[in-house]
Write a protein that holds these residues in place. Structure first.
Motif, PDB file in Angstrom:
ATOM      1  N   ARG A 130      -1.866   7.085   4.672  1.00  0.00           N
ATOM      2  CA  ARG A 130      -1.911   8.095   5.677  1.00  0.00           C
ATOM      3  C   ARG A 130      -3.347   9.097   5.621  1.00  0.00           C
ATOM      4  N   GLU A 131      -3.839   9.533   4.010  1.00  0.00           N
ATOM      5  CA  GLU A 131      -4.843   9.992   4.359  1.00  0.00           C
ATOM      6  C   GLU A 131      -5.423   9.248   3.971  1.00  0.00           C
ATOM      7  N   THR A 132      -6.348   7.685   4.123  1.00  0.00           N
ATOM      8  CA  THR A 132      -7.344   6.915   4.725  1.00  0.00           C
ATOM      9  C   THR A 132      -6.817   6.833   6.459  1.00  0.00           C
ATOM     10  N   PRO A 147     -19.410  12.599   1.069  1.00  0.00           N
ATOM     11  CA  PRO A 147     -18.448  12.990   0.290  1.00  0.00           C
ATOM     12  C   PRO A 147     -17.498  11.559  -0.846  1.00  0.00           C
ATOM     13  N   ALA A 148     -17.539  12.206  -1.959  1.00  0.00           N
ATOM     14  CA  ALA A 148     -16.523  11.303  -2.665  1.00  0.00           C
ATOM     15  C   ALA A 148     -15.217  11.787  -2.620  1.00  0.00           C
ATOM     16  N   TRP A 149     -14.592  10.926  -2.613  1.00  0.00           N
ATOM     17  CA  TRP A 149     -12.498  10.680  -2.329  1.00  0.00           C
ATOM     18  C   TRP A 149     -12.262  12.073  -3.327  1.00  0.00           C
ATOM     19  N   PRO A 150     -12.499  12.111  -4.422  1.00  0.00           N
ATOM     20  CA  PRO A 150     -11.722  13.026  -5.140  1.00  0.00           C
ATOM     21  C   PRO A 150     -12.265  14.460  -4.863  1.00  0.00           C
ATOM     22  N   VAL A 151     -13.531  14.907  -4.251  1.00  0.00           N
ATOM     23  CA  VAL A 151     -13.884  16.168  -3.888  1.00  0.00           C
ATOM     24  C   VAL A 151     -12.947  15.971  -2.416  1.00  0.00           C
ATOM     25  N   ASN A 153     -10.289   8.583   8.229  1.00  0.00           N
ATOM     26  CA  ASN A 153     -10.735   7.647   9.514  1.00  0.00           C
ATOM     27  C   ASN A 153     -11.072   8.478  10.967  1.00  0.00           C
ATOM     28  N   GLN A 154     -10.016   9.320  10.984  1.00  0.00           N
ATOM     29  CA  GLN A 154      -9.988   9.933  11.868  1.00  0.00           C
ATOM     30  C   GLN A 154     -10.814  11.263  12.143  1.00  0.00           C
ATOM     31  N   LEU A 155     -10.947  11.814  11.177  1.00  0.00           N
ATOM     32  CA  LEU A 155     -11.965  12.483  11.327  1.00  0.00           C
ATOM     33  C   LEU A 155     -13.281  11.852  10.977  1.00  0.00           C
ATOM     34  N   MET A 189       1.241  -1.303  -0.425  1.00  0.00           N
ATOM     35  CA  MET A 189       0.161  -0.128   0.100  1.00  0.00           C
ATOM     36  C   MET A 189       0.949   1.210   0.126  1.00  0.00           C
ATOM     37  N   ASP A 190       0.435   2.294  -1.181  1.00  0.00           N
ATOM     38  CA  ASP A 190       1.148   3.243  -0.502  1.00  0.00           C
ATOM     39  C   ASP A 190       1.202   4.349   0.509  1.00  0.00           C
ATOM     40  N   HIS A 191       2.289   4.730   0.986  1.00  0.00           N
ATOM     41  CA  HIS A 191       1.818   5.298   2.247  1.00  0.00           C
ATOM     42  C   HIS A 191       1.699   6.815   2.132  1.00  0.00           C
ATOM     43  N   GLU A 192       1.655   7.664   1.445  1.00  0.00           N
ATOM     44  CA  GLU A 192       0.926   8.867   1.367  1.00  0.00           C
ATOM     45  C   GLU A 192      -1.000   8.332   1.971  1.00  0.00           C
ATOM     46  N   PHE A 193      -1.227   6.881   0.837  1.00  0.00           N
ATOM     47  CA  PHE A 193      -2.438   6.744   0.077  1.00  0.00           C
ATOM     48  C   PHE A 193      -2.686   6.239   2.202  1.00  0.00           C
TER      49      PHE A 193
END
Length: 61
Positions: free
Chosen positions: A7-9, A40-44, A13-15, A1-5
């Motif tokens: 971290r974003e995920t 909201p959609a992921w791209p948004v 999850n925290q939000l 898994m990409d580290h940036e992805f």
């Protein structure tokens, strides 16, 4: 898994947990509806994040 992805995920999850716990709503006036919003959609979300980062960089200058 990409580290940036990952971290974003994790950030999403925290939000989500914060909002589900009601933490977000303490910031909103009482007249703002508390339900009925679509997820909201992921791209948004990525576009909002990018805009906030650009704004933060401009304010630091």
């Amino acid at each position: 898994m990409d580290h940036e992805f990952a971290r974003e995920t994790d950030g999403m999850n925290q939000l989500t947990a914060l909002m589900q716990a009601g933490g977000f709503w303490r910031l909103a006036p009482e007249w703002v509806p508390r339900s009925g919003y679509a997820s909201p959609a992921w791209p948004v979300l990525l576009r909002v994040r990018d805009g906030l980062e650009r704004r933060s960089r401009r304010e630091q200058c």
